[in-house]
Design an enzyme around this catalytic site. Structure first.
Site, PDB file in Angstrom:
ATOM      1  NE  ARG A   1      12.502  30.690  12.523  1.00 61.16           N
ATOM      2  CZ  ARG A   1      13.890  30.575  12.865  1.00 61.16           C
ATOM      3  NH1 ARG A   1      14.811  29.992  12.136  1.00 61.16           N
ATOM      4  NH2 ARG A   1      14.417  31.224  13.802  1.00 61.16           N
TER       5      ARG A   1
ATOM      6  CD  GLU B   1       8.379  29.835  16.375  1.00 64.78           C
ATOM      7  OE1 GLU B   1       9.448  29.589  16.651  1.00 64.78           O
ATOM      8  OE2 GLU B   1       7.430  29.286  16.767  1.00 64.78           O
TER       9      GLU B   1
ATOM     10  CB  THR C   1       2.397  29.429  22.576  1.00 62.71           C
ATOM     11  OG1 THR C   1       3.004  30.663  21.985  1.00 62.71           O
ATOM     12  CG2 THR C   1       1.251  28.829  22.074  1.00 62.71           C
TER      13      THR C   1
ATOM     14  CB  THR D   1      11.802  33.418  23.594  1.00 60.72           C
ATOM     15  OG1 THR D   1      11.994  33.076  22.395  1.00 60.72           O
ATOM     16  CG2 THR D   1      12.004  34.893  23.957  1.00 60.72           C
ATOM     17  CD  GLU D   2      17.199  32.839  28.821  1.00 60.20           C
ATOM     18  OE1 GLU D   2      17.472  31.708  28.946  1.00 60.20           O
ATOM     19  OE2 GLU D   2      17.985  33.893  29.039  1.00 60.20           O
TER      20      GLU D   2
ATOM     21  CG  LEU E   1     -14.604  44.771   5.615  1.00 57.02           C
ATOM     22  CD1 LEU E   1     -13.641  44.249   4.492  1.00 57.02           C
ATOM     23  CD2 LEU E   1     -14.604  43.911   6.820  1.00 57.02           C
TER      24      LEU E   1
ATOM     25  CD1 TRP F   1       8.605  37.435  24.918  1.00 61.29           C
ATOM     26  CD2 TRP F   1       6.262  37.808  25.254  1.00 61.29           C
ATOM     27  NE1 TRP F   1       8.052  38.693  25.305  1.00 61.29           N
ATOM     28  CE2 TRP F   1       6.702  39.006  25.486  1.00 61.29           C
ATOM     29  CE3 TRP F   1       4.608  37.522  25.253  1.00 61.29           C
ATOM     30  CZ2 TRP F   1       6.231  40.095  25.831  1.00 61.29           C
ATOM     31  CZ3 TRP F   1       4.093  38.630  25.837  1.00 61.29           C
ATOM     32  CH2 TRP F   1       4.634  39.740  25.813  1.00 61.29           C
TER      33      TRP F   1
ATOM     34  CD  GLN G   1     -11.577  52.040 -13.797  1.00 57.83           C
ATOM     35  OE1 GLN G   1     -10.470  52.853 -13.589  1.00 57.83           O
ATOM     36  NE2 GLN G   1     -12.307  51.961 -14.977  1.00 57.83           N
TER      37      GLN G   1
END
Length: 396
Positions: free
Chosen positions: A255, A375, A176, A144-145, A350, A174, A291
């Protein structure tokens, strides 16, 4: 089955009996990874996420290597040679802890190691794979660029021959593991087509500044790769592939892990919602007794376990050598999209507590916003399936 045969009890944690599809080795691998994540990640990950760091990444990588989780579906060179289903189960358990941990493993094994294993020379494999499998060397994958994500064919990073050497220039974004990687697999345009290069991190002209100020995947190292006149010997090029088939086949493998992993994030959020609903009282009773809450939990359970069944089916196809890229797109599109919806619904159960890092729900929800688009974005996977269904290419 006879009318008098006794049915097994209903298991709320496995309502469809999916564990019946797994053999003892599958279950042992799953439980080992689950136990490691419970001990080494869950007690600390909220703090890592809040601080936006993964301070123990090298130690964690070595531990994951000791478990056989790095490049675990590859064979030879110190890799575990696990089945696709076993690798998927590991991804599910890792992402149930945090998407950043699963991303560490996916990029190491399904992108960097997979590229070297499938397209590298024997020298590449011997030099890098045993140390990467052990977690002694962390790898990253530069595709990726800044200006080219979904359209990698238009990448600007380029490599030119200079005598017997190659000289690389460009930027990747980006990435990792980039700032902690000992080796990068970098894809660049050349006169003969897109080629992959094995770039040791200490090579002059190569740097990997870390990207900060993220609101997603905060417990993960994300970097830019900078290549300024990076000179590499001819032996650095991956010899077994030319063109986009190389990086795209690596992405398909990664993926596949996401198809499983997203269900881990969804399961964690679902379990948090169930436990909260059984203990949180309003109007004199647990909210799990109303319910509308039960309807939410039922819908979440249906999508969660459908997604796990889909992942298992794709894993069996991969193990049989019959998994097509379009089917991986099917799984990634469905499972990440449904996982995000499960997390969002869990957050509503929650209430205000859903935004607190005392619970995993909002952390998983924000992480999945990144998983949704890396991806391959939703739109790209829709177009992959659209082309497969109609025979018409709508990408351009």
């Amino acid at each position: 089955m006879s009318a008098s045969a006794k049915l097994p009890p209903f298991d709320a944690a496995d309502p469809l009996g999916i564990d019946d599809l797994l053999d003892p080795e599958d279950l042992a691998i799953r439980d080992t990874v689950r136990g490691w994540a419970a001990d080494r990640v869950l007690p600390y990950v909220a703090d890592w996420y809040e601080k936006g760091e993964l301070p123990q990444i090298r130690e964690l990588a070595r531990e994951l290597g000791g478990l056989g989780a790095l490049g675990m579906s590859l064979t030879g060179y110190g890799c575990a040679g696990a089945t696709a289903v076993q690798y998927g189960l590991a991804c599910l358990e890792l992402e149930a802890a945090d998407s950043g941990i699963r991303s560490l493993v996916s990029v190491q094994g399904s992108l960097a190691m997979y590229a070297i294993h499938r397209f590298g020379s024997e020298e590449h494999k011997r030099e890098w794979l045993p140390r990467m499998a052990a977690g002694e060397v962390i790898g990253c994958f530069g595709l990726t660029e800044p200006d080219h994500g979904s359209d990698p064919a238009s990448m600007r990073t380029h490599a030119k021959r200079d005598g017997s050497d190659w000289v690389l220039n460009g930027r990747k974004m980006w990435i990792t593991n980039g700032s902690v990687a000992g080796v990068a697999v970098v894809w660049a345009a050349t006169e003969e087509g897109i080629r992959g290069f094995v770039v040791p991190a200490g090579t002059p002209g190569f740097s990997a500044p870390e990207i900060k100020h993220k609101w997603s995947l905060r417990a993960s190292v994300t970097s830019e790769l900078v290549l300024d006149d990076v000179r590499l010997p001819a032996s650095a090029v991956l010899p077994e592939v030319v063109g986009l088939r190389g990086p795209l086949s690596c992405l398909s493998h990664a993926r596949y892990g996401i198809v499983w992993g997203a269900m881990g994030a969804a399961r964690s959020s679902f379990e948090a919602a169930v436990e909260y609903a059984k203990t949180r009282e309003q109007f004199g009773r647990p909210i799990g007794g109303f319910q509308l809450t039960q309807a939410k939990l039922a819908d979440m359970a249906v999508e969660l376990h459908k997604g796990i069944l889909l992942a298992h089916h794709l894993g069996r196809r991969m193990d049989a050598g019959r998994l097509r890229p379009e089917q991986v797109s099917f799984g990634k599109l469905n499972n990440v999209r449904e996982a995000i919806e499960i997390c969002r619904t869990a957050r509503t159960i929650l209430g205000a507590n859903g935004i607190s890092l005392e619970y995993p729900v909002m952390r998983h929800a924000t992480n999945l916003e990144s998983v949704l688009t890396y991806e391959g974005t939703v739109e790209m996977h829709q177009l992959v399936l659209g082309k497969a269904l109609t025979g018409i290419d709508a990408f351009r």
